[in-house]
Design an enzyme around this catalytic site. Structure first.
Site, PDB file in Angstrom:
ATOM      1  N   GLN A  76      16.638  15.498  -4.403  1.00  0.00           N
ATOM      2  CA  GLN A  76      15.801  14.309  -4.228  1.00  0.00           C
ATOM      3  C   GLN A  76      14.320  14.640  -4.054  1.00  0.00           C
ATOM      4  OE1 GLN A  76      19.464  12.141  -1.862  1.00  0.00           O
ATOM      5  NE2 GLN A  76      17.442  11.242  -1.608  1.00  0.00           N
ATOM      6  N   SER A  85      -4.186  -1.143   7.162  1.00  0.00           N
ATOM      7  CA  SER A  85      -4.595  -1.421   5.774  1.00  0.00           C
ATOM      8  C   SER A  85      -5.203  -2.797   5.583  1.00  0.00           C
ATOM      9  CB  SER A  85      -3.392  -1.321   4.833  1.00  0.00           C
ATOM     10  OG  SER A  85      -2.948  -0.025   4.763  1.00  0.00           O
ATOM     11  N   THR A  88       0.822  -1.216   0.000  1.00  0.00           N
ATOM     12  CA  THR A  88       0.000   0.000   0.000  1.00  0.00           C
ATOM     13  C   THR A  88       0.853   1.262   0.000  1.00  0.00           C
ATOM     14  OG1 THR A  88      -0.061  -0.269   2.393  1.00  0.00           O
ATOM     15  CG2 THR A  88      -1.991  -1.037   1.166  1.00  0.00           C
ATOM     16  N   CYS A 123      17.806   4.592  -2.823  1.00  0.00           N
ATOM     17  CA  CYS A 123      17.504   5.057  -4.192  1.00  0.00           C
ATOM     18  C   CYS A 123      18.615   5.940  -4.780  1.00  0.00           C
ATOM     19  CB  CYS A 123      16.178   5.811  -4.207  1.00  0.00           C
ATOM     20  SG  CYS A 123      15.872   6.802  -2.744  1.00  0.00           S
ATOM     21  N   ASN A 162      13.100   7.292  -8.618  1.00  0.00           N
ATOM     22  CA  ASN A 162      13.501   6.680  -7.351  1.00  0.00           C
ATOM     23  C   ASN A 162      12.583   5.541  -6.929  1.00  0.00           C
ATOM     24  OD1 ASN A 162      11.951   9.303  -7.031  1.00  0.00           O
ATOM     25  ND2 ASN A 162      11.501   8.332  -5.076  1.00  0.00           N
ATOM     26  N   SER A 211       8.833  11.707  -3.068  1.00  0.00           N
ATOM     27  CA  SER A 211       8.390  10.307  -3.026  1.00  0.00           C
ATOM     28  C   SER A 211       9.446   9.409  -2.402  1.00  0.00           C
ATOM     29  CB  SER A 211       8.007   9.799  -4.421  1.00  0.00           C
ATOM     30  OG  SER A 211       9.109   9.912  -5.293  1.00  0.00           O
ATOM     31  N   GLY A 212      10.676   9.906  -2.316  1.00  0.00           N
ATOM     32  CA  GLY A 212      11.739   9.174  -1.621  1.00  0.00           C
ATOM     33  C   GLY A 212      11.415   8.974  -0.154  1.00  0.00           C
ATOM     34  N   HIS A 268      14.943  11.375  -8.615  1.00  0.00           N
ATOM     35  CA  HIS A 268      16.056  12.089  -7.993  1.00  0.00           C
ATOM     36  C   HIS A 268      17.053  12.487  -9.087  1.00  0.00           C
ATOM     37  CE1 HIS A 268      14.355  10.675  -4.371  1.00  0.00           C
ATOM     38  NE2 HIS A 268      15.214   9.724  -4.042  1.00  0.00           N
ATOM     39  N   ARG A 273      21.458  -3.556   4.867  1.00  0.00           N
ATOM     40  CA  ARG A 273      22.350  -3.176   3.754  1.00  0.00           C
ATOM     41  C   ARG A 273      23.842  -3.287   4.074  1.00  0.00           C
ATOM     42  NH1 ARG A 273      19.103   2.217   2.206  1.00  0.00           N
ATOM     43  NH2 ARG A 273      17.272   1.221   1.287  1.00  0.00           N
ATOM     44  N   VAL A 303       6.602   2.533  -2.678  1.00  0.00           N
ATOM     45  CA  VAL A 303       7.438   1.526  -3.337  1.00  0.00           C
ATOM     46  C   VAL A 303       6.612   0.280  -3.656  1.00  0.00           C
ATOM     47  CG1 VAL A 303       9.427  -0.020  -3.056  1.00  0.00           C
ATOM     48  CG2 VAL A 303       9.584   2.359  -2.311  1.00  0.00           C
TER      49      VAL A 303
HETATM   50  N1  LIG Z   1      10.387   5.826  -1.637  1.00  0.00           N
HETATM   51  C1  LIG Z   1      11.555   5.545  -2.209  1.00  0.00           C
HETATM   52  O1  LIG Z   1      11.981   6.169  -3.213  1.00  0.00           O
HETATM   53  C2  LIG Z   1      12.420   4.455  -1.668  1.00  0.00           C
HETATM   54  C3  LIG Z   1      13.525   4.077  -2.395  1.00  0.00           C
HETATM   55  C4  LIG Z   1      14.355   3.081  -1.903  1.00  0.00           C
HETATM   56  C5  LIG Z   1      14.027   2.489  -0.706  1.00  0.00           C
HETATM   57  N2  LIG Z   1      12.928   2.871  -0.011  1.00  0.00           N
HETATM   58  C6  LIG Z   1      12.599   2.161   1.231  1.00  0.00           C
HETATM   59  O2  LIG Z   1      11.477   1.316   0.954  1.00  0.00           O
HETATM   60  C7  LIG Z   1      10.673   1.170   2.119  1.00  0.00           C
HETATM   61  C8  LIG Z   1       9.231   1.596   1.814  1.00  0.00           C
HETATM   62  O3  LIG Z   1       9.237   2.972   1.455  1.00  0.00           O
HETATM   63  P1  LIG Z   1       7.950   3.744   0.908  1.00  0.00           P
HETATM   64  O4  LIG Z   1       8.489   5.011   0.379  1.00  0.00           O
HETATM   65  O5  LIG Z   1       7.115   2.876   0.040  1.00  0.00           O
HETATM   66  O6  LIG Z   1       7.136   4.032   2.281  1.00  0.00           O
HETATM   67  P2  LIG Z   1       5.577   4.245   2.497  1.00  0.00           P
HETATM   68  O7  LIG Z   1       4.943   4.856   1.305  1.00  0.00           O
HETATM   69  O8  LIG Z   1       5.447   4.956   3.799  1.00  0.00           O
HETATM   70  O9  LIG Z   1       5.002   2.740   2.663  1.00  0.00           O
HETATM   71  C9  LIG Z   1       5.295   1.961   3.791  1.00  0.00           C
HETATM   72  C10 LIG Z   1       4.610   0.598   3.678  1.00  0.00           C
HETATM   73  O10 LIG Z   1       4.913  -0.138   4.874  1.00  0.00           O
HETATM   74  C11 LIG Z   1       3.684  -0.648   5.417  1.00  0.00           C
HETATM   75  N3  LIG Z   1       3.705  -0.752   6.883  1.00  0.00           N
HETATM   76  C12 LIG Z   1       3.769   0.269   7.779  1.00  0.00           C
HETATM   77  N4  LIG Z   1       3.696  -0.224   9.036  1.00  0.00           N
HETATM   78  C13 LIG Z   1       3.599  -1.572   8.913  1.00  0.00           C
HETATM   79  C14 LIG Z   1       3.477  -2.631   9.851  1.00  0.00           C
HETATM   80  N5  LIG Z   1       3.430  -2.394  11.185  1.00  0.00           N
HETATM   81  N6  LIG Z   1       3.374  -3.898   9.395  1.00  0.00           N
HETATM   82  C15 LIG Z   1       3.404  -4.129   8.043  1.00  0.00           C
HETATM   83  N7  LIG Z   1       3.509  -3.165   7.096  1.00  0.00           N
HETATM   84  C16 LIG Z   1       3.604  -1.903   7.535  1.00  0.00           C
HETATM   85  C17 LIG Z   1       2.659   0.382   5.008  1.00  0.00           C
HETATM   86  O11 LIG Z   1       1.371  -0.196   5.098  1.00  0.00           O
HETATM   87  P3  LIG Z   1       0.080   0.552   5.710  1.00  0.00           P
HETATM   88  O12 LIG Z   1      -0.729   0.970   4.515  1.00  0.00           O
HETATM   89  O13 LIG Z   1      -0.590  -0.516   6.495  1.00  0.00           O
HETATM   90  O14 LIG Z   1       0.556   1.698   6.553  1.00  0.00           O
HETATM   91  C18 LIG Z   1       3.087   0.685   3.576  1.00  0.00           C
HETATM   92  O15 LIG Z   1       2.599  -0.301   2.706  1.00  0.00           O
HETATM   93  C19 LIG Z   1      11.355   2.015   3.204  1.00  0.00           C
HETATM   94  O16 LIG Z   1      12.238   1.187   3.946  1.00  0.00           O
HETATM   95  C20 LIG Z   1      12.152   3.026   2.394  1.00  0.00           C
HETATM   96  O17 LIG Z   1      13.262   3.535   3.111  1.00  0.00           O
HETATM   97  C21 LIG Z   1      12.103   3.832  -0.469  1.00  0.00           C
END
Ligand SMILES: NC(=O)c1ccc[n+]([C@@H]2O[C@H](COP(=O)([O-])OP(=O)(O)OC[C@H]3O[C@@H](n4cnc5c(N)ncnc54)[C@H](OP(=O)(O)O)[C@@H]3O)[C@@H](O)[C@H]2O)c1
Length: 334
Positions: free
Chosen positions: A157, A42, A13, A130, A313, A160-161, A243, A101, A16
């Site tokens: 950056q 969710s 949800t 990213c 990203n 959305s990161g 980014h 990592r 990413v």
């Molecule tokens: N965004 C980027 O460009 C990017 C790039 C590289 C790496 N990352 C890494 O990828 C990961 C996800 O990033 P994102 O940007 O997609 O974050 P995000 O939009 O905040 O999404 C976080 C996800 O984690 C789930 N979640 C939160 N609490 C949870 C729990 N207690 N149990 C199970 N699932 C849970 C959320 O579900 P709910 O809907 O239930 O809250 C949501 O699906 C992070 O570690 C981030 O550092 C992100």
């Protein structure tokens, strides 16, 4: 979904996770069964994969039974808690969070650069930050040819990161400013609409931010150059997706802009913008290649090159890289 792998996604949800579903469908990743897990918040909601509406469940150990590959698009706290459970159940875990990592026992992989490191995995593979991914895709082919003496990066950056909530914050603040209201910063330290700040993640005692440290450490690990001098300044800008990075690379051997462009024009995962051409975040959004432009000489040092590097990203910086890792591991895909 009749043949293929049983796949789990934790975090479908989020920003990413959403990109992951899209990339898997586009690349026809062979999914036999898809298990979707998020927080209790969710649970019960639905997401669409290949036209089918699938229910999201709260994470439990039972859900990992029989899973071949589990993608974790969650924060470090959730990945650290549930990845050992997934691996104990027999799954290979591909983690987008920062948690594993720098663990020496866990390969940190960008397939175009160090796919070989996958041979050493023990059930967990980490996908880099990213801003690191697009940097190494661009500089690795040049370093392979001419070696590296020093790397300097300034990043620009997108919000959305930081995930889905940060995209809403930029939208809300932009509407507020245009309506004559004062923007309120909730997630970020300062207003991001019509603004920018050199502050991504927390500061350490030396004044570097977490994002800057990640670029330095992760780049060294992926390139297998543990002592390469690298310095970064990371800036959050009011852009939704992609980014951008200004990169200064000093090589050991002479490598002029013409040869660098020739190498980059053939490099896997790179789209070269020739001459004075330059990609923008809007050019890269929704696409997979790491776009490189404005390749020119840095006349202030011997063997210096300057590059402009842009990538989505959420795709190459996260989802696409994770799917490529899975494709390489299981010998499937494009
Ligand atoms: N965004 C980027 O460009 C990017 C790039 C590289 C790496 N990352 C890494 O990828 C990961 C996800 O990033 P994102 O940007 O997609 O974050 P995000 O939009 O905040 O999404 C976080 C996800 O984690 C789930 N979640 C939160 N609490 C949870 C729990 N207690 N149990 C199970 N699932 C849970 C959320 O579900 P709910 O809907 O239930 O809250 C949501 O699906 C992070 O570690 C981030 O550092 C992100």
């Amino acid at each position: 979904m009749s043949s293929g792998l049983k796949v789990a996604i934790a975090g479908p949800t989020g920003a990413v996770g959403h990109a992951l579903l899209q990339v898997m469908a586009e690349r026809k990743f062979p999914v036999r069964e898809l298990v979707l897990m998020a927080s209790s918040h969710s649970a019960g909601s639905t997401v669409t994969f290949e036209g089918e509406s699938l229910t999201v469940h709260e994470v439990t150990a039972e859900l990992f039974q029989g899973v071949d590959v589990a993608f974790f698009a969650t924060g470090a706290d959730i990945s650290s808690r549930w990845i050992p459970v997934a691996v104990a159940a027999g799954a290979v875990a591909i983690d987008k969070s920062s948690f594993y990592r720098m663990d020496p026992a866990v390969p940190l992989v960008v397939p175009e650069v160090n796919a070989r490191d996958l041979e050493e995995h023990h059930g967990i593979i980490a996908s880099p930050n990213c801003s690191t991914i697009q940097l190494v895709v661009a500089v690795a082919p040049l370093i392979r040819r001419a070696g590296a003496r020093r790397l300097v990066v300034a990043s620009y950056q997108s919000v959305s990161g930081t995930g889905q909530k940060a995209m809403s914050e930029l939208e809300t603040q932009t509407r507020d400013v245009l309506a004559g209201k004062t923007p309120v910063a909730e997630l970020y330290p300062r207003p991001i609409a019509f603004n920018l700040f050199p502050h991504i993640d927390d500061f350490d005692l030396e004044g570097n931010t977490g994002e800057e440290i990640k670029i330095v450490r992760e780049t060294r690990k992926i390139l297998g150059l543990p002592t390469l001098p690298i310095t970064a300044t990371c800036v959050r800008v009011p852009v939704f997706i992609s980014h951008a990075e200004a990169v200064w690379l000093e090589t050991e051997e002479e490598l002029g802009p013409a040869e660098a462009q020739a190498i980059l024009s053939r490099a896997e995962g790179v789209q070269l913008w020739e001459g004075n051409g330059y990609p923008t975040p809007l050019d890269a959004a929704g696409k997979d290649p790491v776009m490189v432009g404005r390749v020119r000489r840095d006349p202030t040092v011997p063997n210096g090159l300057v590059l402009w590097v842009v990538a989505d990203n959420l795709r190459k910086g996260a989802a696409t890289n994770a799917v490529q890792i899975a494709e390489t591991l299981f010998g499937v895909g494009t």
